[in-house]
Every structure is written in structure tokens, then in C-alpha cells.
Design an enzyme around this catalytic site. Structure first.
Site, short mmCIF file in Angstrom:
data_model
loop_
_atom_site.label_atom_id
_atom_site.label_comp_id
_atom_site.label_asym_id
_atom_site.label_seq_id
_atom_site.Cartn_x
_atom_site.Cartn_y
_atom_site.Cartn_z
N TYR A 1 1.28 -1.12 0.25
CA TYR A 1 0.33 -0.35 -0.15
C TYR A 1 1.11 1.26 0.38
O TYR A 1 1.25 1.13 0.76
CB TYR A 1 -1.00 0.40 1.19
CG TYR A 1 -1.66 1.03 1.69
CD1 TYR A 1 -2.71 1.02 0.06
CD2 TYR A 1 -2.27 2.06 2.31
CE1 TYR A 1 -3.83 2.45 0.83
CE2 TYR A 1 -1.84 3.39 2.89
CZ TYR A 1 -3.28 3.34 1.55
OH TYR A 1 -4.28 4.50 1.74
N ASP B 1 9.45 2.62 -0.20
CA ASP B 1 8.41 3.29 0.59
C ASP B 1 8.91 3.46 1.83
O ASP B 1 7.94 2.15 2.79
CB ASP B 1 6.87 3.70 0.42
CG ASP B 1 6.08 3.65 0.39
OD1 ASP B 1 5.90 4.69 2.25
OD2 ASP B 1 4.55 3.63 0.20
N LYS C 1 4.13 9.09 9.45
CA LYS C 1 3.73 8.85 10.36
C LYS C 1 4.78 9.04 10.95
O LYS C 1 4.68 9.73 11.99
CB LYS C 1 4.39 7.14 10.22
CG LYS C 1 2.74 6.14 8.98
CD LYS C 1 2.07 5.00 8.80
CE LYS C 1 0.74 4.61 8.58
NZ LYS C 1 1.25 3.72 7.32
C1 LIG Z 1 0.15 4.30 5.69
C2 LIG Z 1 1.13 4.35 4.47
C3 LIG Z 1 1.23 5.14 3.43
C4 LIG Z 1 -0.02 6.61 3.26
O1 LIG Z 1 0.43 7.03 4.26
P1 LIG Z 1 -0.71 8.14 4.77
O2 LIG Z 1 0.19 9.27 5.36
O3 LIG Z 1 -1.74 7.50 5.14
O4 LIG Z 1 -1.00 9.01 3.40
C5 LIG Z 1 2.17 5.00 2.07
N1 LIG Z 1 2.79 3.96 2.12
C6 LIG Z 1 2.74 3.32 3.12
C7 LIG Z 1 4.30 2.12 3.26
C8 LIG Z 1 1.58 3.37 4.23
O5 LIG Z 1 2.16 2.37 5.56
#
Ligand SMILES: *Cc1c(COP(=O)(O)O)cnc(C)c1O
Length: 425
Positions: free
Chosen positions: A142, A237, A265
Site C-alpha cells: 500500500y 516507501d 508516520k
Molecule cells: C500509511 C502508508 C502510506 C500512506 O500514508 P498516509 O499518511 O496514510 O497517506 C503510504 N505508504 C505506506 C507504506 C504506508 O504504510
């Protein structure tokens, strides 16, 4: 009577599904979500003042435990000085310098307000720099909710069985190649076929949105080699794993240097901060230096940056990650032992402050194996734990998060609850 169902019913009147992010809704486990009033350290309290040991941790940011006094003080002080200016601040330089100093692959970075913005822009940048249209992503990973990345995605899409979102025209995703995680042969084949059109690979270097799935030996190394060979960019990511699995993310643990990294995060410490960064020659393609556009009214927001800076400062305490990893290991191993004692097919895995629990004998290495886990058992376990005051993520497809405040007593209380929950299964 509990106020949670009442609040949920009220929320559903004006908020679709009653929540502002889908997995929060408990739809995959059943029942009403707990409406949280406050949180402190490893605990959250719901609308009934029932206390829970929290393993969601705001889905990653709460690595210091909730409401750490130094982070709260930094936010309060920043707020008094003004909430947002639309002009640069010194604190933005400080957080950029801090991140660039800690993550060797990042020379320059830009702040945004979410992980979604970070990945969306990193993709645009990779396309702008290479002049190529195609991107490679992996099933079950994701990367936020930008159109071109909402294909066979993890997190809520996986939880609710709609891995590709409605409302995304096929033309928008015709350049997204979706391959299986940990299958390097597929990546090699894709590059052999259309390598000259591939701008980048985007990957969760440890996947945390299809439950926790670690990279197979050689997988990330192979992605690095293929990108270098074909002139494509490798994007890690690390929105979830950055400052979560160790002081330099997965790239610090593996020594593999991506061309671009996305973060969010933890770097916001509970406030909306995201970032993307990498080699200077790549980052200089961003406006106003280059032709790839990106902007944000609240990017680098002073209150959010204050929370992030205070958090990053506290993470550099000696032994921080050793302690966090040790607590996470105690939890994962303890759960596995108690499941074994109860005769429940179960396994657990962990890395840094992240863990996965699986109702299967073996730790899964692919989305297919994660999908083969016993979801019905997970639901029963989830609710049995919730009743005992332990709040796991309400989905069998999400990783769990431990904070530095999950001390031995908290872990022991969790394991005692789990012993009874497993016995019931
Ligand atoms: C949470 C997450 C996202 C999206 O981040 P948001 O702040 O919710 O938009 C993208 N990539 C990874 C790996 C994530 O865990």
C-alpha cells in the site's frame, strides 16, 4: 450501556461508514469501533473510560507512546507562536537536516502532509526525471491512495476485498505494472520486456500493509541491481518502516540505497508530516528548481514539524531501538508460545517496533500465504483480546506496533490475556 455503539451510530449519520479512514470501522471484525477519548503511553481510553493496551499506535507514529510530555510541550510551544504561515521557518530546515543526516540515501528532501502525498510526488518525480511512463508496484503493498497506486493494494483495500478501487479509470493505471512481492523473476521479466519504459519501482522494503511480510533474501538487492541496470529509479516507501524498524529504516538494516525514499508516520510524531527525499540531482527536478510540480498550503506546518522534531530527537537516545526491538520480540515470541501451548496454529514475526501475527503454522512470505491464514480465528482472537483490554488492529492484514512505553508489565498483561484468548479458540 456502552457509549461506543451509540457514537458509532451517530457518526454513521454524517460520516460515510462512521470513520475517516476505512479500517477504523471494524467492518472486517464486526462490532462497533471504540471511540477514543484520550491516550497516554501504551494505553488508550474509550468513550466508556475503558482502558486498552494499544498495539495500533496510530498505525505507526506513536513510537514513543502516546502524548509523550516532551512532544506535547513542543507542540504547545509551537502553537502559541502561530499555527501556519505559508512562509518558510527555521524548524523546517532543522527537520530536513535531521532526516538527511540520519538517512544516508537522502541528500535533499521536501516536506508534505501525508504519506500519500509523499509517494504520489515521488512517482511523479521519477517519471519526470526519467521521461518514462511506467511504474512497478507489488501486490499487497500500500502506498497511499493516489490513483495510479490503488491497484491490488494492501491495507484497507485488502481488508475489505476490493484491492483495486472503483473510480480509477483503466487509462490511469495502464502504466502501473503490478507484480508479486518477493518474486524477483517477475521483475526481471518485466524489465526485459519493457525496461526502457519503466520509470521506477516503488516497494515497501518490509511490507506492513498485507500484515507483516519481510523481503526474501536477495529480493531488495535484485531490485536495486535491475533499477541500476535499466536506468530506473528505486523508491523505498518507508512511510511505515522509516524510524520504526531502526534508526535508518530498512535501508539502514540492509545497506541498500534507494534513489528516493518516502517517509511519514513516525517523522510527524502523531501530527501530519510526510516527506520524500533522495539524491540531490534527482530532487533538483522539483519546482521551483525543476519542472516537476509539487506544493502544499500546510507543507512543513510549524506545529506538525515541532512534533516531528521532538520525536526524532528522542529516538536518538542511546539504546532506543535495542529496547524497542527487545520488547517487540518478547511480545511476538510470547504470543507464539501461548498459542502453541493452547494447540492453536499460529505464528508471529517482528522487526524493530513492528510485528505480525498470523493464524497459520508458518510465517507468510507472500500475499497468497497471508490470504491463506485463518481470518475467522483472527476475528475471534481480536474480540477476545479487546474484551480483556488489549486493542490490536481490527484487520488480519495490518501490522502491529509497539512503543517504547510497552514495558515488561504491559507485555506480560498482554500475554496473560492472550493465554486465555487462545484457550477459547
Ligand atoms: C500509511 C502508508 C502510506 C500512506 O500514508 P498516509 O499518511 O496514510 O497517506 C503510504 N505508504 C505506506 C507504506 C504506508 O504504510
Amino acid at each position: 450501556m456502552s457509549r461506543n455503539p451509540e457514537l458509532f451510530e451517530r457518526a454513521c449519520q454524517t460520516i460515510p461508514g462512521g470513520v475517516n479512514s476505512p479500517v477504523r470501522a471494524f467492518r472486517s471484525v464486526g462490532g462497533a469501533p471504540r471511540f477514543i477519548k484520550r491516550a497516554q503511553g501504551p494505553y488508550m481510553w474509550d468513550a466508556d473510560d475503558t482502558r486498552y493496551i494499544d498495539y495500533i499506535g496510530s498505525w505507526g507514529p506513536a513510537i514513543l507512546g502516546h502524548a509523550h510530555p516532551e512532544v506535547v510541550r513542543a507542540v504547545q510551544e509551537a502553537a502559541v507562536g502561530g499555527l501556519s504561515f505559508g512562509a518558510p521557518t527555521e524548524a523546517e530546515i532543522e527537520i530536513a537536516e535531521t532526516i538527511a543526516a540520519r538517512i544516508p540515501s537522502i541528500d535533499k528532501l521536501r516536506l508534505v502532509s501525508s504519506g500519500t502525498e509523499a509517494t504520489m510526488t515521488a512517482i511523479r518525480l521519477a517519471r519526470g526525471v526519467t521521461g518514462r511512463p511506467k511504474i512497478v508496484k507489488f501486490e499487497g503493498c500500500y502506498h497511499g491512495h493516489a490513483d495510479s497506486l490503488l491497484v491490488k493494494a494492501g491495507s484497507g483495500l485488502l481488508t475489505f476485498g476490493t484491492p483495486t478501487s472503483a473510480g480509477v479509470p483503466p487509462e490511469f493505471i495502464q502504466h502501473t505494472l503490478v507484480l508479486e512481492y518477493n518474486k524477483l523473476d517477475q521483475v526481471r521479466a518485466a524489465f526485459e520486456e519493457e525496461g526502457k519504459d519503466i520509470a521506477c519501482i516503488i516497494v515497501e522494503p518490509v511490507a506492513g500493509n498485507m500484515n507483516l511480510v519481510k523481503p526474501a533474501p536477495g529480493f531488495l538487492e535484485g531490485l536495486r541491481e535491475l533499477c541500476t541496470q535499466y536506468g530506473a529509479l528505486l523508491i523505498f516507501d518507508e512511510v511505515m518502516t522509516g524510524f520504526r524498524v531502526g534508526p535508518q529504516g530498512v535501508q539502514g538494516l540492509t545497506g541498500i540505497r534507494p534513489d528516493l525514499t518516502t517517509l511519514a508516520k513516525v517523522i510527524g510524531g502523531g501530527m501530519p508530516v510526510g516527506a520524500f527525499g533522495g539524491r540531490a540531482d534527482i530532487m533538483e527536478h522539483i519546482a521551483p528548481l525543476g519542472g516537476v510540480y509539487q506544493a502544499g498550503t500546510l507543507s512543513g506546518n510549524p506545529v506538525a514539524v515541532a512534533a516531528g522534531l521532538a520525536t526524532l530527537r528522542l529516538l536518538s537516545a542511546p539504546g532506543f531501538y535495542e529496547h524497542l526491538s527487545a520488547q517487540t520480540a518478547k511480545l511476538a515470541q510470547g504470543l507464539a508460545e501461548r498459542a502453541r501451548a493452547a494447540g492453536v496454529p499460529f505464528s508471529a514475526d517482528h522487526i524493530g517496533g513492528m510485528f505480525g501475527i498470523y493464524f497459520s503454522e508458518q510465517v507468510p512470505t507472500s500475499l497468497a500465504e497471508v490470504s491463506a491464514c485463518n481470518v475467522e480465528r483472527f476475528k475471534k482472537f481480536f474480540h477476545a483480546m479487546l474484551i480483556k483490554g488489549v486493542h490490536f488492529a481490527p484487520s488480519a492484514f495490518e501490522a502491529g506496533f509497539v512503543s517504547a512505553t510497552h514495558d515488561d508489565a504491559v507485555i506480560q498483561a498482554t500475554l496473560d490475556a492472550a493465554e486465555q484468548a487462545f484457550a477459547k479458540l
